[in-house]
Design an enzyme around this catalytic site. Structure first.
Site, PDB file in Angstrom:
ATOM      1  N   HIS A   1       0.859  -1.184   0.000  1.00 24.69           N
ATOM      2  CA  HIS A   1       0.000   0.000   0.000  1.00 24.69           C
ATOM      3  C   HIS A   1       0.896   1.236   0.000  1.00 24.69           C
ATOM      4  CE1 HIS A   1      -3.690  -2.196   1.918  1.00 24.69           C
ATOM      5  NE2 HIS A   1      -3.098  -2.921   0.972  1.00 24.69           N
TER       6      HIS A   1
ATOM      7  N   CYS B   1      -2.213   0.097   7.488  1.00 25.25           N
ATOM      8  CA  CYS B   1      -1.409   1.293   7.238  1.00 25.25           C
ATOM      9  C   CYS B   1      -1.480   2.280   8.396  1.00 25.25           C
ATOM     10  CB  CYS B   1      -1.840   1.958   5.937  1.00 25.25           C
ATOM     11  SG  CYS B   1      -1.447   0.952   4.482  1.00 25.25           S
TER      12      CYS B   1
ATOM     13  N   CYS C   1      -5.977   2.174   5.586  1.00 28.60           N
ATOM     14  CA  CYS C   1      -6.603   0.981   6.141  1.00 28.60           C
ATOM     15  C   CYS C   1      -6.019   0.736   7.536  1.00 28.60           C
ATOM     16  CB  CYS C   1      -6.357  -0.219   5.228  1.00 28.60           C
ATOM     17  SG  CYS C   1      -4.645  -0.805   5.203  1.00 28.60           S
TER      18      CYS C   1
ATOM     19  N   GLU D   1       1.129   3.912   1.706  1.00 30.06           N
ATOM     20  CA  GLU D   1       1.675   4.343   2.993  1.00 30.06           C
ATOM     21  C   GLU D   1       2.804   3.417   3.456  1.00 30.06           C
ATOM     22  OE1 GLU D   1      -2.845   5.157   3.098  1.00 30.06           O
ATOM     23  OE2 GLU D   1      -1.505   3.607   2.315  1.00 30.06           O
TER      24      GLU D   1
END
Length: 160
Positions: free
Chosen positions: A59, A92, A89, A61
């Site tokens: 992801h 993250c 999410c 991040e």
């Protein structure tokens, strides 16, 4: 809750949204993130690379945190702000906390992401809920430029 923001916040968020569009163009999920130092300097911009790297934790991040630690060392993350094109999410948000990030600003909310991309797979846990009670506390602001981020998400959904 919409965010009142500065010109520098808007500039950083646009970098994250541009990174989300680049990720989508490469076939990855349409998500980007920008790291800004406590002094206001943009240090790094990263894109989702789940598909191209074959890494389910890729992801934006997570990519950002890994690159920042490699390039600048972990102290650069302490008290920094991460601008994310999509609300982080649970994975993250937790990683940003453990990295020492002091503020998270997101564009598209979890609800926007699900509305644009569909509900499967989804883990719609609000980042504020994920980090409720965190010590030290992490400031979470957003949405900021949510419509711009949503447009990237929607375009991605329509082309896949």
């Amino acid at each position: 809750m919409p965010t009142s923001s500065s010109d520098s916040d808007i500039k950083a968020m646009r970098l994250a949204i541009e990174a989300s569009a680049r990720a989508a163009d490469q076939g990855d999920g349409p998500f980007g993130a920008a790291l800004v130092s406590p002094g206001g300097e943009v240090l790094l911009v990263a894109s989702n690379n789940v598909k191209t790297a074959g890494d389910c934790t890729g992801h934006a991040e997570m990519v950002l945190i890994r690159q920042a630690q490699t390039q600048f060392g972990r102290p650069a993350l302490r008290g920094a702000t991460v601008f994310a094109s999509g609300e982080p999410c649970a994975m993250c948000a937790g990683a940003l906390f453990w990295a020492g990030v002091g503020r998270i600003v997101f564009a598209a909310s979890q609800a926007d992401i699900i509305r644009a991309l569909g509900a499967s797979p989804a883990m719609p846990i609000d980042s504020r809920m994920t980090l409720a009670g965190a010590q030290p506390a992490v400031q979470i602001d957003g949405p900021l430029l949510g419509d711009e981020a949503y447009a990237v998400l929607k375009k991605f959904a329509e082309t896949r």
